[in-house]
Write a protein that holds these residues in place. Structure first.
Motif, short mmCIF file in Angstrom:
data_model
loop_
_atom_site.label_atom_id
_atom_site.label_comp_id
_atom_site.label_asym_id
_atom_site.label_seq_id
_atom_site.Cartn_x
_atom_site.Cartn_y
_atom_site.Cartn_z
N GLY A 1 0.81 -1.21 0.00
CA GLY A 1 0.00 0.00 0.00
C GLY A 1 0.85 1.26 0.00
O GLY A 1 0.55 2.24 -0.70
N CYS A 2 1.94 1.21 0.75
CA CYS A 2 2.84 2.38 0.81
C CYS A 2 3.60 2.55 -0.50
O CYS A 2 3.78 3.68 -0.98
CB CYS A 2 3.81 2.24 1.97
SG CYS A 2 3.04 2.45 3.60
N LEU A 3 4.07 1.45 -1.06
CA LEU A 3 4.81 1.54 -2.33
C LEU A 3 3.95 2.12 -3.45
O LEU A 3 4.43 2.85 -4.32
CB LEU A 3 5.32 0.15 -2.73
CG LEU A 3 6.47 -0.41 -1.89
CD1 LEU A 3 6.74 -1.86 -2.26
CD2 LEU A 3 7.74 0.42 -2.06
N LYS A 4 2.64 1.83 -3.41
CA LYS A 4 1.72 2.36 -4.42
C LYS A 4 1.24 3.76 -4.06
O LYS A 4 0.57 4.42 -4.86
CB LYS A 4 0.51 1.43 -4.55
CG LYS A 4 0.84 0.07 -5.15
CD LYS A 4 -0.41 -0.82 -5.16
CE LYS A 4 -0.09 -2.21 -5.70
NZ LYS A 4 -1.27 -3.12 -5.63
N ASP A 5 1.56 4.19 -2.83
CA ASP A 5 1.15 5.50 -2.31
C ASP A 5 -0.37 5.67 -2.35
O ASP A 5 -0.88 6.75 -2.67
CB ASP A 5 1.83 6.63 -3.10
CG ASP A 5 1.84 7.95 -2.30
OD1 ASP A 5 1.68 7.89 -1.06
OD2 ASP A 5 1.96 9.02 -2.93
N THR A 6 -1.06 4.59 -2.02
CA THR A 6 -2.52 4.63 -2.01
C THR A 6 -3.03 4.79 -0.58
O THR A 6 -2.31 4.57 0.39
CB THR A 6 -3.10 3.32 -2.59
OG1 THR A 6 -2.59 2.21 -1.82
CG2 THR A 6 -2.70 3.14 -4.04
N VAL B 1 5.79 3.61 6.52
CA VAL B 1 5.53 4.86 5.80
C VAL B 1 6.78 5.73 5.79
O VAL B 1 7.17 6.28 4.75
CB VAL B 1 4.34 5.62 6.43
CG1 VAL B 1 4.22 7.01 5.80
CG2 VAL B 1 3.04 4.85 6.25
N SER B 2 7.43 5.83 6.94
CA SER B 2 8.62 6.67 7.06
C SER B 2 9.77 6.12 6.22
O SER B 2 10.48 6.88 5.55
CB SER B 2 9.04 6.76 8.52
OG SER B 2 10.25 7.45 8.67
N THR B 3 9.97 4.81 6.24
CA THR B 3 11.08 4.19 5.50
C THR B 3 10.88 4.33 4.00
O THR B 3 11.82 4.64 3.26
CB THR B 3 11.20 2.70 5.88
OG1 THR B 3 11.42 2.58 7.29
CG2 THR B 3 12.36 2.05 5.14
N GLY C 1 2.70 6.68 1.34
CA GLY C 1 1.67 5.78 1.87
C GLY C 1 0.69 6.55 2.72
O GLY C 1 1.08 7.48 3.45
N LYS C 2 -0.60 6.17 2.62
CA LYS C 2 -1.66 6.92 3.31
C LYS C 2 -2.55 5.96 4.10
O LYS C 2 -3.64 5.60 3.65
CB LYS C 2 -2.48 7.71 2.31
CG LYS C 2 -1.67 8.68 1.44
CD LYS C 2 -2.56 9.40 0.45
CE LYS C 2 -1.76 10.35 -0.43
NZ LYS C 2 -0.90 9.62 -1.39
#
Length: 300
Positions: A186-191, A246-248, A252-253
């Motif tokens: 989810g974070c990698l896709k920034d969704t 998310v920080s690393t 990501g949302k």
């Protein structure tokens, strides 16, 4: 001199595949028994079989002798009993009866069963192995019952069984439907992705540390009949884990509060690992920041 033989039940799964590789690296002759064919076919004897097929299981296993067996088969499934939980119990407990019955015990030095922190139910943390189990689902009931069954076999028949009670093992190769891979993706896709409020405290253990703990149990004769928490012993909240990812990654949302807590969910599952340290001379070596970094790199 002939190699010692290791049978890994569920050898194509996340933990099983890492155990298979560790067995190969340790110079053992490794057999993987799984629903799927093992991709490491040039170094592994691969058997495709279903644990629920009793006749097939006896036919396959009764003609072979193994020095070590590690049982990491079966899927985590929190289905309620009224919604199909009886099948979950069969998959994790009844199949174990058939497996033990089918094994030739003449060479067997250790049978290691991978249990679950869910067996503790809502017991207060840090959870110790001598706590009475308090299952909150058919899955955790089956796991706790399996632990008692194997301890009974040790007491009555000297069947050399031990239980590694795992908390949240994570790392490269984990099923993408599991919690941490879903968060990473989810974070990698920034969704925007749903999450609980994340107040639960959990104990995350990197895969190489889990596997090392399992092999320490194989090597320790005093471990027969014993249950060991295999975990980091470190407390972290689900929200902290998500925020670290998310920080690393830098994006990501997470939508905190979107997912409700599970019915009966323990808000604090954190292991006391003093028994494993004392009896197995085992210590987890990979801290959470490094483990997360390695895991994120795998999915990138």
């Amino acid at each position: 001199m002939a190699k010692l033989k290791l049978l890994v039940i569920g050898g194509t799964g996340f933990i099983g595949s890492h155990i298979v590789q560790k067995g190969i690296d340790s110079g053992l002759e490794v057999t993987s028994l799984s629903l799927k064919k093992n991709p490491n076919i040039d170094k592994v004897i691969s058997i495709q079989a279903d644990l629920s097929d009793r006749a097939s299981l006896h036919s396959i296993l009764s003609s072979e002798r193994y020095d070590y067996v590690i049982h990491c088969g079966g899927y985590i499934d929190h289905t309620l009993f009224q919604n199909g939980g009886q099948k979950v119990i069969s998959n994790h407990l009844t199949s174990l009866f058939d497996l033990v019955s089918a094994l030739d015990r003449s060479n067997l030095k250790k049978f290691l069963y991978l249990g679950s922190s869910d067996e503790y139910g809502n017991s207060p943390s840090p959870q110790k192995e001598d706590l009475r189990e308090n299952p909150i689902s058919p899955y955790s009931f089956a796991k706790a019952s399996a632990s008692h069954f194997l301890q009974m076999l040790w007491r009555t028949e000297k069947f050399p069984a031990s239980v590694a009670r795992l908390f949240l093992t994570y790392g490269p190769g984990q099923d993408e439907k599991r919690f941490l891979p879903q968060i990473i993706k989810g974070c990698l896709k920034d969704t925007v992705f749903p999450s609980s409020l994340g107040e639960q405290s959990r104990d995350f253990c990197y895969i190489s540390d889990t596997v090392e703990g399992c092999f320490k149990i194989l090597e320790t004769s005093e471990a027969n009949g014993e249950i060991f928490n295999i975990a980091s012993g470190e407390k972290v909240t689900i929200r902290q884990i998500i925020e670290k990812v998310v920080s690393t990654i830098g994006k990501g949302k997470p939508d905190f509060g979107k997912v409700p807590y599970r019915i009966g969910e323990n808000m604090s599952l954190v292991a006391d690992i003093s028994k494993a340290k004392r009896m197995l001379h085992w210590n987890p070596n990979t801290n959470l920041d490094l483990g997360l970094k390695k895991t994120i790199e795998y999915y990138q």
